[in-house]
Design a protein around this motif. Structure first.
Motif, short mmCIF file in Angstrom:
data_model
loop_
_atom_site.label_atom_id
_atom_site.label_comp_id
_atom_site.label_asym_id
_atom_site.label_seq_id
_atom_site.Cartn_x
_atom_site.Cartn_y
_atom_site.Cartn_z
N PHE A 92 42.32 42.94 52.96
CA PHE A 92 43.04 44.14 53.39
C PHE A 92 44.11 43.83 54.46
O PHE A 92 44.23 44.55 55.44
CB PHE A 92 42.08 45.19 53.95
CG PHE A 92 41.48 46.09 52.91
CD1 PHE A 92 41.65 45.85 51.56
CD2 PHE A 92 40.74 47.20 53.29
CE1 PHE A 92 41.10 46.68 50.61
CE2 PHE A 92 40.18 48.05 52.34
CZ PHE A 92 40.37 47.77 51.00
N GLU A 97 49.49 45.31 51.91
CA GLU A 97 49.27 46.67 51.44
C GLU A 97 50.56 47.49 51.58
O GLU A 97 50.95 48.25 50.69
CB GLU A 97 48.14 47.34 52.23
CG GLU A 97 46.79 46.65 52.16
CD GLU A 97 46.16 46.76 50.79
OE1 GLU A 97 45.47 47.76 50.53
OE2 GLU A 97 46.36 45.84 49.98
N ARG A 137 41.42 51.73 36.31
CA ARG A 137 40.30 51.73 37.24
C ARG A 137 40.69 51.05 38.55
O ARG A 137 41.78 50.51 38.69
CB ARG A 137 39.09 51.02 36.62
CG ARG A 137 38.55 51.63 35.36
CD ARG A 137 38.03 53.04 35.56
NE ARG A 137 36.83 53.12 36.37
CZ ARG A 137 35.59 53.14 35.89
NH1 ARG A 137 35.39 53.07 34.58
NH2 ARG A 137 34.55 53.26 36.69
N GLY A 138 39.75 51.02 39.51
CA GLY A 138 39.96 50.34 40.78
C GLY A 138 39.63 48.87 40.69
O GLY A 138 39.16 48.36 39.66
N ASN A 139 39.86 48.15 41.81
CA ASN A 139 39.60 46.72 41.85
C ASN A 139 39.35 46.29 43.29
O ASN A 139 40.07 46.70 44.19
CB ASN A 139 40.81 45.97 41.28
CG ASN A 139 40.63 44.46 41.29
OD1 ASN A 139 40.94 43.81 42.28
ND2 ASN A 139 40.15 43.92 40.20
N ARG A 140 38.35 45.46 43.50
CA ARG A 140 37.97 45.07 44.86
C ARG A 140 38.96 44.11 45.52
O ARG A 140 39.08 44.09 46.74
CB ARG A 140 36.57 44.44 44.87
CG ARG A 140 36.45 43.12 44.14
CD ARG A 140 35.13 42.43 44.49
NE ARG A 140 33.99 43.16 43.97
CZ ARG A 140 33.46 42.99 42.75
NH1 ARG A 140 34.00 42.09 41.94
NH2 ARG A 140 32.43 43.67 42.35
N SER A 141 39.65 43.30 44.72
CA SER A 141 40.51 42.26 45.28
C SER A 141 41.96 42.69 45.46
O SER A 141 42.69 42.08 46.23
CB SER A 141 40.46 41.01 44.39
OG SER A 141 39.15 40.47 44.36
N PRO A 143 43.13 46.33 45.77
CA PRO A 143 42.96 47.78 45.71
C PRO A 143 44.24 48.58 45.70
O PRO A 143 44.37 49.54 44.93
CB PRO A 143 42.10 48.09 46.95
CG PRO A 143 42.29 46.91 47.86
CD PRO A 143 42.48 45.74 46.95
N VAL A 144 45.20 48.21 46.54
CA VAL A 144 46.41 49.02 46.62
C VAL A 144 47.26 48.87 45.35
O VAL A 144 47.90 49.83 44.91
CB VAL A 144 47.23 48.69 47.88
CG1 VAL A 144 47.98 47.39 47.75
CG2 VAL A 144 48.20 49.82 48.19
N ALA A 147 45.59 51.02 42.70
CA ALA A 147 45.79 52.44 43.05
C ALA A 147 47.23 52.86 42.80
O ALA A 147 47.50 53.97 42.31
CB ALA A 147 45.42 52.66 44.51
N LYS A 237 31.18 47.14 39.68
CA LYS A 237 30.80 46.62 40.98
C LYS A 237 30.01 45.32 40.85
O LYS A 237 30.18 44.40 41.66
CB LYS A 237 29.95 47.66 41.73
CG LYS A 237 29.58 47.25 43.16
CD LYS A 237 28.77 48.32 43.82
CE LYS A 237 28.39 47.90 45.24
NZ LYS A 237 27.56 48.92 45.92
#
Length: 240
Positions: A92, A97, A137-141, A143-144, A147, A237
């Motif tokens: 992050f 971002e 969908r979303g993604n952990r690595s 995210p922005v 999105a 997840k």
């Protein structure tokens, strides 16, 4: 002869689409941050390409460049939005971002707004946005990025719905959703179903010619999109 604008034409999909447009008889205004790459493309097609250096993150400059092109061309038949940045950003880091938001949300929204209003005045035109399979969908690595692509998908659909208010019925909105394409924008290592750039661009251009509402690139990525839409979040997840 038809007129087109390609935002993000310095490399990858934007550059390759520009070359197809020129071969198809379009006069094309190309934009991007790297002036030397724009100049090299113009040199290859000096009679059909004009260049406008532009960073889509700067929305004031973007509006100025857009209006300059419209003034020079008088009418615009096609606008392709291919600008974008992508970062793997699991920690992050805000600068990454912020760059993604400024480009993939703020700049893109400004361009879509300018384009839609122009086409409404003209009563014709075709807007093509290069979003992504990441919009599903979303993604952990990243995210922005994921999105932002979801935002683009929803915004393009909203513009499509707004075309109902245009009496001529000659304004078209196309959402291109590539999977992994062999360009610098591909995120990560060990990717599967990576589509060669030439094949991807050929399918994108065919979708543009057919005025498709949505097109997955390559076509088999539509299967992945269907799976992503129905799989529970807990499965994503746990996935590595």
């Amino acid at each position: 002869m038809k007129n087109a604008i390609v935002f993000g034409a310095t490399s990858g999909i934007g550059k390759s689409l520009t070359e197809l447009l020129v071969k198809d008889g379009y006069t094309v205004a190309i934009t991007g941050r790297r002036l030397t790459l724009l100049e090299a493309l113009q040199k290859a097609y000096p009679n059909q390409i004009i260049i406008k250096q532009n960073d889509i993150q700067n929305v004031k400059e973007l509006e100025t460049v857009f209006n300059e092109i419209v003034t020079e061309f008088k009418t615009i038949d096609l606008v392709i939005q291919s600008s974008g940045v992508a970062f793997i950003n699991p920690k992050f880091e805000w600068n990454k971002e912020q760059q993604s938001i400024n480009t993939n949300v703020l700049g893109v929204t400004k361009l879509y707004t300018l384009t839609y209003n122009l086409f409404k005045r003209q009563q014709f035109g075709h807007l093509v946005g290069i979003s992504s399979i990441a919009s599903i969908r979303g993604n952990r690595s990243a995210p922005v990025y994921f999105a932002a692509k979801a935002y683009q998908k929803a915004y393009l659909e909203s513009l499509y719905l707004k075309t109902k208010t245009i009496p001529s019925k000659k304004v078209f909105i196309t959402d291109i959703r590539p999977g992994f394409v062999n360009t610098a924008m591909a995120l990560g290592e060990g990717l599967f179903w990576v589509v060669p750039l030439e094949k991807a661009v050929k399918q994108i251009y065919q979708a543009i010619q057919n005025k498709k509402r949505v097109a997955y690139i390559s076509k088999r990525w539509q299967l992945i999109a269907w799976v992503l839409k129905v799989v529970p979040a807990w499965v994503l997840k746990r996935a590595t």
